[in-house]
Design a protein around this motif. Structure first.
Motif, PDB file in Angstrom:
ATOM      1  N   LYS A  86       0.652  -1.253  -0.307  1.00 35.42           N
ATOM      2  CA  LYS A  86      -0.670   0.371   0.165  1.00 35.42           C
ATOM      3  C   LYS A  86       0.762   1.207   0.271  1.00 35.42           C
ATOM      4  O   LYS A  86       2.250   0.805   0.254  1.00 35.42           O
ATOM      5  N   GLY A  87       0.289   2.301  -0.441  1.00 34.48           N
ATOM      6  CA  GLY A  87       1.081   3.027  -0.216  1.00 34.48           C
ATOM      7  C   GLY A  87       1.121   4.481  -1.945  1.00 34.48           C
ATOM      8  O   GLY A  87       0.591   3.969  -2.643  1.00 34.48           O
ATOM      9  N   GLY A  88       1.486   5.483  -1.831  1.00 34.00           N
ATOM     10  CA  GLY A  88       1.391   6.302  -2.924  1.00 34.00           C
ATOM     11  C   GLY A  88       2.678   6.940  -3.234  1.00 34.00           C
ATOM     12  O   GLY A  88       3.412   5.801  -3.634  1.00 34.00           O
ATOM     13  N   PRO A  89       3.121   8.355  -4.023  1.00 37.91           N
ATOM     14  CA  PRO A  89       4.086   8.119  -4.588  1.00 37.91           C
ATOM     15  C   PRO A  89       5.157   8.029  -3.757  1.00 37.91           C
ATOM     16  O   PRO A  89       6.133   8.542  -4.564  1.00 37.91           O
ATOM     17  N   GLU A  90       4.943   7.716  -2.398  1.00 36.02           N
ATOM     18  CA  GLU A  90       6.448   7.324  -1.547  1.00 36.02           C
ATOM     19  C   GLU A  90       7.268   6.339  -2.513  1.00 36.02           C
ATOM     20  O   GLU A  90       8.578   5.678  -2.351  1.00 36.02           O
ATOM     21  N   LYS A  91       6.068   5.500  -3.205  1.00 31.44           N
ATOM     22  CA  LYS A  91       6.461   4.300  -3.829  1.00 31.44           C
ATOM     23  C   LYS A  91       7.284   4.271  -4.651  1.00 31.44           C
ATOM     24  O   LYS A  91       8.895   3.662  -5.496  1.00 31.44           O
ATOM     25  N   PHE A  92       7.221   5.657  -5.506  1.00 32.15           N
ATOM     26  CA  PHE A  92       8.819   6.234  -6.437  1.00 32.15           C
ATOM     27  C   PHE A  92       9.996   7.017  -5.995  1.00 32.15           C
ATOM     28  O   PHE A  92      11.158   7.277  -6.518  1.00 32.15           O
ATOM     29  N   GLU A  93      10.214   6.905  -4.370  1.00 33.66           N
ATOM     30  CA  GLU A  93      11.618   7.320  -3.973  1.00 33.66           C
ATOM     31  C   GLU A  93      12.640   6.572  -4.376  1.00 33.66           C
ATOM     32  O   GLU A  93      11.991   5.424  -4.263  1.00 33.66           O
ATOM     33  N   ASP A  94      13.090   7.421  -4.397  1.00 35.01           N
ATOM     34  CA  ASP A  94      14.704   6.208  -5.063  1.00 35.01           C
ATOM     35  C   ASP A  94      15.066   5.228  -6.603  1.00 35.01           C
ATOM     36  O   ASP A  94      15.717   4.930  -6.931  1.00 35.01           O
ATOM     37  N   VAL A  95      13.539   5.474  -7.514  1.00 36.03           N
ATOM     38  CA  VAL A  95      13.339   5.181  -8.863  1.00 36.03           C
ATOM     39  C   VAL A  95      13.667   5.456  -9.439  1.00 36.03           C
ATOM     40  O   VAL A  95      12.819   6.850  -9.585  1.00 36.03           O
ATOM     41  N   VAL A  96      14.365   5.027 -10.412  1.00 33.40           N
ATOM     42  CA  VAL A  96      14.241   6.346 -11.770  1.00 33.40           C
ATOM     43  C   VAL A  96      13.405   5.685 -13.096  1.00 33.40           C
ATOM     44  O   VAL A  96      13.502   4.348 -12.814  1.00 33.40           O
ATOM     45  N   TYR A  97      13.306   6.855 -13.252  1.00 36.70           N
ATOM     46  CA  TYR A  97      11.313   6.753 -14.284  1.00 36.70           C
ATOM     47  C   TYR A  97      12.239   8.418 -15.054  1.00 36.70           C
ATOM     48  O   TYR A  97      13.156   9.056 -14.510  1.00 36.70           O
ATOM     49  N   PHE A  98      11.506   7.921 -16.269  1.00 33.43           N
ATOM     50  CA  PHE A  98      11.705   8.714 -17.395  1.00 33.43           C
ATOM     51  C   PHE A  98       9.824   9.272 -17.158  1.00 33.43           C
ATOM     52  O   PHE A  98       8.841   7.910 -17.326  1.00 33.43           O
ATOM     53  N   ILE A  99       9.689  10.354 -18.332  1.00 35.34           N
ATOM     54  CA  ILE A  99       8.006  10.252 -18.311  1.00 35.34           C
ATOM     55  C   ILE A  99       7.705  10.125 -20.086  1.00 35.34           C
ATOM     56  O   ILE A  99       8.528  10.517 -20.990  1.00 35.34           O
ATOM     57  N   GLY A 100       7.269   8.508 -20.511  1.00 35.96           N
ATOM     58  CA  GLY A 100       7.421   8.738 -21.429  1.00 35.96           C
ATOM     59  C   GLY A 100       6.042   9.312 -22.516  1.00 35.96           C
ATOM     60  O   GLY A 100       6.243  10.551 -22.275  1.00 35.96           O
ATOM     61  N   GLN A 101       6.482   9.093 -24.034  1.00 34.00           N
ATOM     62  CA  GLN A 101       6.112  10.015 -24.979  1.00 34.00           C
ATOM     63  C   GLN A 101       4.542  10.449 -24.614  1.00 34.00           C
ATOM     64  O   GLN A 101       3.360  11.335 -25.160  1.00 34.00           O
TER      65      GLN A 101
END
Length: 162
Positions: A86-101
């Motif tokens: 469970k959880g929100g945007p904190e799941k993305f902490e320290d996760v490398v991602y980019f916004i796709g097309q």
């Protein structure tokens, strides 16, 4: 039918592991681990995912109408566990991602990622089935081994004869 017996029987089908990512209405990243993913059509390129009614990500997927299926490599087990919680945007902490097309988060280092636009949502028992057209694909060079889920556990691919 006994639910535990059903789950155990279905668990004997090995699946790949994915993280489904999208953006919420405020532009914050959201995501969940899923193994209910499959290719649906080559022409047009279509896939489907199945999302539990109880998922925190469900409303965000319905609102966004876009998602990315990030196919995990065998080195991403901990990431899968994080996104299964469970959880929100904190799941993305320290996760490398980019916004796709298509405007959705694409996780770096995955075996492959497929950006999708939802075409139809269909009820299937206690899940919603998101049928979507692929709008972009990504592969990570040098990443070749998938993360698998079998009988309730993470597994690695064991190639016969290797």
């Amino acid at each position: 039918m006994d639910a535990t017996a059903w789950r155990n029987t279905m668990g004997k089908f090995a699946t790949g592991v994915t993280i489904i990512t999208t953006l919420d209405e405020e532009g914050q990243p959201a995501g969940m681990t899923a193994n209910a993913f499959t290719s649906l059509s080559l022409n047009p390129p279509m896939v489907l995912i199945c999302v539990d009614d109880r998922s925190e990500t469900l409303a965000k997927l319905l609102a966004s109408k876009k998602y990315c299926v990030n196919v995990l490599s065998d080195s991403q087990m901990e990431l899968s566990r994080r996104f299964a919680s469970k959880g929100g945007p904190e799941k993305f902490e320290d996760v490398v991602y980019f916004i796709g097309q298509s405007g959705v988060p694409v996780l770096e280092g995955c075996l492959a990622s497929v950006e999708c636009t939802v075409k139809e949502v269909v009820r299937g028992g206690d899940h919603l089935i998101f049928i979507a057209e692929g709008t972009g694909i990504h592969e990570t060079e040098g990443v070749t081994e998938p993360l698998l889920f079998y009988r309730g556990k993470y597994e690695k691919l064991n190639i016969i004869g290797a």
